[in-house]
Design a protein around this motif. Structure first.
Motif, short mmCIF file in Angstrom:
data_model
loop_
_atom_site.label_atom_id
_atom_site.label_comp_id
_atom_site.label_asym_id
_atom_site.label_seq_id
_atom_site.Cartn_x
_atom_site.Cartn_y
_atom_site.Cartn_z
N SER A 109 0.85 -1.18 0.00
CA SER A 109 0.00 0.00 0.00
C SER A 109 0.88 1.23 0.00
O SER A 109 2.04 1.18 0.39
CB SER A 109 -0.94 -0.01 1.20
N GLY A 110 0.32 2.34 -0.46
CA GLY A 110 1.07 3.58 -0.50
C GLY A 110 0.21 4.72 -1.01
O GLY A 110 -0.97 4.53 -1.32
N GLU A 111 0.81 5.89 -1.10
CA GLU A 111 0.09 7.07 -1.58
C GLU A 111 -0.01 7.04 -3.10
O GLU A 111 0.77 6.38 -3.79
CB GLU A 111 0.80 8.33 -1.11
N ALA A 112 -0.97 7.78 -3.62
CA ALA A 112 -1.28 7.77 -5.05
C ALA A 112 -0.10 8.16 -5.93
O ALA A 112 0.03 7.68 -7.05
CB ALA A 112 -2.46 8.69 -5.34
N ASP A 113 0.77 9.03 -5.44
CA ASP A 113 1.89 9.49 -6.26
C ASP A 113 3.13 8.61 -6.11
O ASP A 113 4.19 8.93 -6.63
CB ASP A 113 2.23 10.94 -5.97
N GLY A 114 2.99 7.47 -5.43
CA GLY A 114 4.13 6.59 -5.21
C GLY A 114 4.21 5.47 -6.23
O GLY A 114 3.36 5.31 -7.09
N ARG A 131 2.45 2.40 -11.29
CA ARG A 131 2.22 3.75 -10.75
C ARG A 131 1.08 4.41 -11.52
O ARG A 131 0.86 4.11 -12.69
CB ARG A 131 3.49 4.59 -10.84
N GLY A 132 0.39 5.30 -10.83
CA GLY A 132 -0.65 6.08 -11.49
C GLY A 132 -0.01 7.19 -12.30
O GLY A 132 1.11 7.60 -12.04
N LEU A 133 -0.74 7.65 -13.31
CA LEU A 133 -0.22 8.76 -14.12
C LEU A 133 -0.10 10.00 -13.25
O LEU A 133 -1.03 10.32 -12.50
CB LEU A 133 -1.17 9.04 -15.29
N LEU A 142 -3.76 11.16 -10.80
CA LEU A 142 -3.47 10.20 -9.75
C LEU A 142 -4.73 9.42 -9.36
O LEU A 142 -5.83 9.98 -9.33
CB LEU A 142 -2.91 10.92 -8.52
N PRO A 143 -4.57 8.14 -9.05
CA PRO A 143 -5.73 7.33 -8.66
C PRO A 143 -6.22 7.72 -7.28
O PRO A 143 -5.46 8.14 -6.41
CB PRO A 143 -5.16 5.91 -8.66
N VAL A 185 -4.12 2.01 -2.66
CA VAL A 185 -3.82 3.44 -2.58
C VAL A 185 -4.54 4.01 -1.36
O VAL A 185 -5.75 3.87 -1.23
CB VAL A 185 -4.27 4.18 -3.86
N VAL A 186 -3.75 4.61 -0.48
CA VAL A 186 -4.33 5.25 0.69
C VAL A 186 -4.47 6.74 0.40
O VAL A 186 -3.70 7.31 -0.36
CB VAL A 186 -3.47 5.03 1.96
N GLY A 187 -5.49 7.33 0.97
CA GLY A 187 -5.74 8.76 0.74
C GLY A 187 -4.68 9.62 1.39
O GLY A 187 -4.11 9.27 2.42
#
Length: 178
Positions: free
Chosen positions: A1-6, A71-73, A77-78, A107-109
């Motif tokens: 798990s991690g942040e959207a920009d990771g 990774r999200g674009l 970001l997702p 993805v955590v907020g």
């Protein structure tokens, strides 16, 4: 798990058994819309390189390692949630044997906001006994909804400061309120 920009990294061990000779295997990665996935070599102590295939030898007793990176674009970001990343491996010339595995990226907020004055200035002119206004805008730049935003301030003795509205109940990602 991690942040959207990771980056979400998954290590995979590969081995080919049952054959007689070394064969080239291709990698096919699938991801949700607005995600990018690549497969990288995982040499110990070496630089990771993006690869699309690898030779596997059935006579070798150890497993080969690869890294699947998703990774999200950056410009889209997702949102928070679970996303499935799928890797399929198949022999290059025949497509057989074929195997696949799935990974879950959670993805955590991330709460993040920006407060700006409408004019861009951080000061205002005020006269004793008169009202003065300094409009500010709160923008949610995070990846999750912000709830129950309240305001506070430090003020000189004898001054009063009020906020209208007194609080913002909810601010969805990417939105602003004055």
């Amino acid at each position: 798990s991690g942040e959207a920009d990771g980056y979400f990294r998954f290590e995979v061990q590969l081995s080919y058994k049952g054959g007689e000779e070394k064969k080239l295997f291709n990698f096919y990665a699938e991801a949700p819309v607005d995600w990018v996935v690549d497969v990288r070599s995982a040499s110990y102590g070496g630089e990771e390189k993006i690869i699309t295939s690898m030779y596997l030898d059935p006579k070798v007793t150890y497993s080969e390692r690869i890294i699947v990176v998703a990774r999200g674009l950056p410009w889209k970001l997702p949102g928070p949630g679970e996303y499935i990343i799928r890797l399929e491996v198949a022999e290059a010339s025949s497509g057989e044997p074929k195997n696949s595995t799935e990974f879950k990226a959670t993805v955590v907020g991330r709460s993040h906001f920006v407060v700006r004055t409408t004019s861009g200035r951080l000061d205002t002119k005020a006269k004793a006994g008169k009202y003065s206004y300094l409009p500010i805008t709160v923008t949610n730049t995070g990846t999750t909804v912000l709830d129950k935003i309240t305001f506070s301030s430090d003020k000189p003795q004898g001054w009063s400061i009020t906020f209208k509205p007194e609080k913002i109940e909810s601010l969805s990602r990417g939105s602003s309120e004055e």
